[in-house]
Scaffold this motif. Structure first.
Motif, short mmCIF file in Angstrom:
data_model
loop_
_atom_site.label_atom_id
_atom_site.label_comp_id
_atom_site.label_asym_id
_atom_site.label_seq_id
_atom_site.Cartn_x
_atom_site.Cartn_y
_atom_site.Cartn_z
N GLU A 287 0.83 -1.22 0.00
CA GLU A 287 0.00 0.00 0.00
C GLU A 287 0.86 1.26 0.00
O GLU A 287 0.46 2.31 -0.51
N ASP B 194 -0.27 4.18 -5.42
CA ASP B 194 -1.71 4.01 -5.51
C ASP B 194 -1.99 2.72 -6.28
O ASP B 194 -1.60 2.58 -7.44
N PRO B 195 -2.68 1.75 -5.66
CA PRO B 195 -2.91 0.48 -6.33
C PRO B 195 -3.62 0.62 -7.66
O PRO B 195 -3.40 -0.18 -8.56
N SER B 196 -4.42 1.65 -7.80
CA SER B 196 -5.15 1.83 -9.06
C SER B 196 -4.24 2.26 -10.20
O SER B 196 -4.60 2.16 -11.36
N GLU C 171 -0.08 -1.66 -11.51
CA GLU C 171 -0.66 -2.99 -11.64
C GLU C 171 0.04 -4.02 -10.76
O GLU C 171 -0.58 -4.99 -10.32
N SER D 59 1.39 -3.43 -7.72
CA SER D 59 0.87 -3.25 -6.36
C SER D 59 -0.54 -3.81 -6.24
O SER D 59 -0.91 -4.43 -5.24
N ASP D 60 -1.34 -3.54 -7.28
CA ASP D 60 -2.71 -4.04 -7.26
C ASP D 60 -2.74 -5.56 -7.22
O ASP D 60 -3.54 -6.18 -6.51
N ARG E 59 -4.29 -7.82 -4.22
CA ARG E 59 -5.35 -8.80 -4.46
C ARG E 59 -4.90 -10.21 -4.00
O ARG E 59 -5.67 -10.94 -3.39
N THR F 168 -14.46 -2.85 -11.93
CA THR F 168 -14.26 -1.79 -10.95
C THR F 168 -15.34 -1.82 -9.90
O THR F 168 -16.42 -2.41 -10.09
#
Length: 535
Positions: A336, A340-342, A345, A347-348, A352, A443
């Motif tokens: 985190e 920004d996870p958004s 990719e 980090s996202d 997840r 989303t």
């Protein structure tokens, strides 16, 4: 010391004497000048034939046992002597003093002593049978007392071996019996001698004898008497080769099998003839006591296994809680902080994957806790627990309908019962509708839109005669998959772990309940839980 002939020899002598008298009297009647003399001879001839028939019965052992032949001989001799004296008296009175001539016919002199012999035999048989009846009653009383004590030993002893040894000891110590031993039925033809008393050189094991009384007792579930029920040769074929006069082979009959046989020996003949029912009952009592000991041993082993299992589960839960969760929390926290996870990719993907690992770890912990045994649970209100569980589940726009009575309770661990409801509710919400939350991807805005458009789902919790059910009005579970839904890892949801219903099944099992899945009245899924203890 007076030597009394056996009943067989005595009976033979009486038969010969009676037959000789009958022939002599018949010859006397035939040679008499008057045909009317047969009237005079008929009574003496009848007495002589009766004496002969009595001798036959005595020789065959139908009147008295051989051990009472002394008393029978004494009564017969005494009665014969009295009637002989009566004969002498009458002869003296009629011939010597009255001057009558009785020499041409000896009928009177023969009839009176013959009658005396028969009277003596009758009184002797009556006396012997009374004594035999009294002795039999005394033996029966001793036997019943012994068997009652043996039955008490069977109930009170702490384990099977002590039970068998105590029963054998009680029987061997009694006045009614001389020895006893127990043979356990093992696999195949092998048999283990587990207890004995009053016998020397008892083998540790024996082999089946095919047609022996031991195998007959196990096969027929009834007492076998030796040599009463089997030829003498078979009596000598028993594993101990005993030469006791009689033996009872008692099957130890349990609920679903014969645990072995109890053999009881006595030094006298026919010691068990009138006790077959009593020994049948003793065998069943010992068999039931052995059943209880076996069940107690199995329960003790099960409890120890559960203790070891719980210890392993505690170790597993400790590893999962500390050694996995803590590093995972660090990974998620650092991911985190990266960006920004958004917008990233990587980090996202990390977030997840980490979130999914958190879910799996939580389910594993729940599964480990679900396997712990439930001991002496309190009564729990089912309806209130269901409502509490509904409040902790993300149910979107679904509805809960509880038709259980508020006072309906069941003995349960309340936390685990709530977990059952939570997982069943979550299963209905995730899988019940045609567009459930678990089937929506993309989303958050897309998921929210899908959830708002999803048809409303109603989950119903209701009573069963022996439990309760949870059902929904969704799309249901196909019949060919209903047996699979409780397997670990089985899921149709790509984001699921497949542990939810497996945890439910494990909790149900640790409570001693049962669960089944079927179709609801509206075509949805219906889970029926039978507690067999619901109030």
């Amino acid at each position: 010391m007076l030597i009394v002939p056996s009943t067989r020899l005595s009976g033979g002598l009486l038969t010969g004497l009676g037959s000789a008298l009958a022939v002599f009297l018949a010859y006397d009647a035939v040679t008499s000048p008057s045909p009317l003399y047969w009237v005079v001879e008929a009574y003496p001839i009848l007495l002589a034939l009766t004496l002969s028939g009595t001798g036959v019965l005595l020789a065959r052992g139908h009147l008295v046992a051989d051990r009472y032949r002394g008393r029978l001989f004494a009564w017969t001799a005494g009665s014969t002597a009295v009637f002989l004296l009566l004969t002498v008296y009458l002869y003296t009175l009629l011939v010597v003093f009255a001057g009558n001539d009785l020499r041409p016919t000896p009928v009177a002199l023969i009839t009176i002593p013959t009658f005396g012999v028969l009277v003596g035999l009758l009184v002797g048989v009556y006396d012997a049978r009374n004594r035999e009846r009294g002795a039999a009653i005394e033996r029966l009383s001793q036997a019943n007392n012994t068997l009652r004590i043996a039955t008490g030993e069977a109930v009170e002893r702490p384990d099977r071996t002590a039970l068998e040894r105590a029963v054998c000891a009680r029987l061997a110590e009694s006045n009614a019996y001389d020895a006893a031993w127990v043979v356990r039925s093992d696999s195949g033809d092998a048999r283990t001698v587990s207890a004995s008393a009053g016998l020397d050189d008892v083998p540790g094991s024996t082999e089946s004898g095919g047609a022996s009384a031991f195998d007959a007792a196990r096969r027929t579930h009834s007492v076998q008497l030796v040599p009463d029920d089997t030829p003498a040769d078979d009596a000598r074929q028993n594993p101990l080769g005993t030469d006791r006069a009689s033996m009872a082979v008692v099957p130890l009959v349990g609920a679903d099998r014969v645990h072995g046989v109890l053999s009881v020996y006595a030094a006298r003949q026919n010691a068990f003839s009138h006790l077959r029912d009593v020994f049948d009952e003793l065998g069943e009592t010992i068999g039931r006591a052995i059943d209880s000991h076996i069940a107690r041993d199995a329960l003790s082993r099960r409890e120890k296994e559960l203790e070891r299992q719980n210890e392993r589960l505690d170790e597993f839960a400790s590893v999962v809680s500390h050694d996995l969760r803590n590093p995972l929390a660090v990974i998620l926290g650092r991911a985190e902080l990266l960006s920004d996870p958004s917008e990233n990719e990587h980090s996202d993907a990390i977030l997840r994957a980490g979130t999914r690992m958190e879910t799996i770890i939580a389910d594993l912990l729940a599964l480990a806790r679900a396997r712990r045994a439930v001991e002496d649970p309190p009564s729990v209100a089912i309806a209130a627990t269901a409502r509490d569980a509904w409040a902790t589940v993300d149910t979107h726009n679904c509805t809960l309908d509880v038709s259980l009575a508020e006072n309906a309770t069941t003995p349960a661990n309340r936390a685990r019962l709530r977990t059952v409801f939570e997982n069943l509710f979550r299963n209905s919400v995730d899988h019940g509708s045609t567009t459930p939350h678990s089937h929506v991807s993309g989303t958050p805005t897309a998921r929210d839109a899908a959830e708002s458009d999803a048809p409303s789902l109603t989950v119903h919790v209701g009573p069963l005669p022996d439990g309760f059910f949870v059902e929904d009005d969704g799309c249901g579970i196909p019949a060919n998959r209903r047996e699979d839904v409780f397997e670990r890892g089985y899921t149709t949801n790509t984001d699921g772990t497949g542990f939810g219903l497996s945890i439910v099944a494990q909790i149900i099992d640790t409570h001693g309940w049962t669960i089944s899945v079927t179709e609801s009245r509206t075509g949805g899924a219906r889970f029926e839980i039978r507690t067999n203890a619901a109030d």
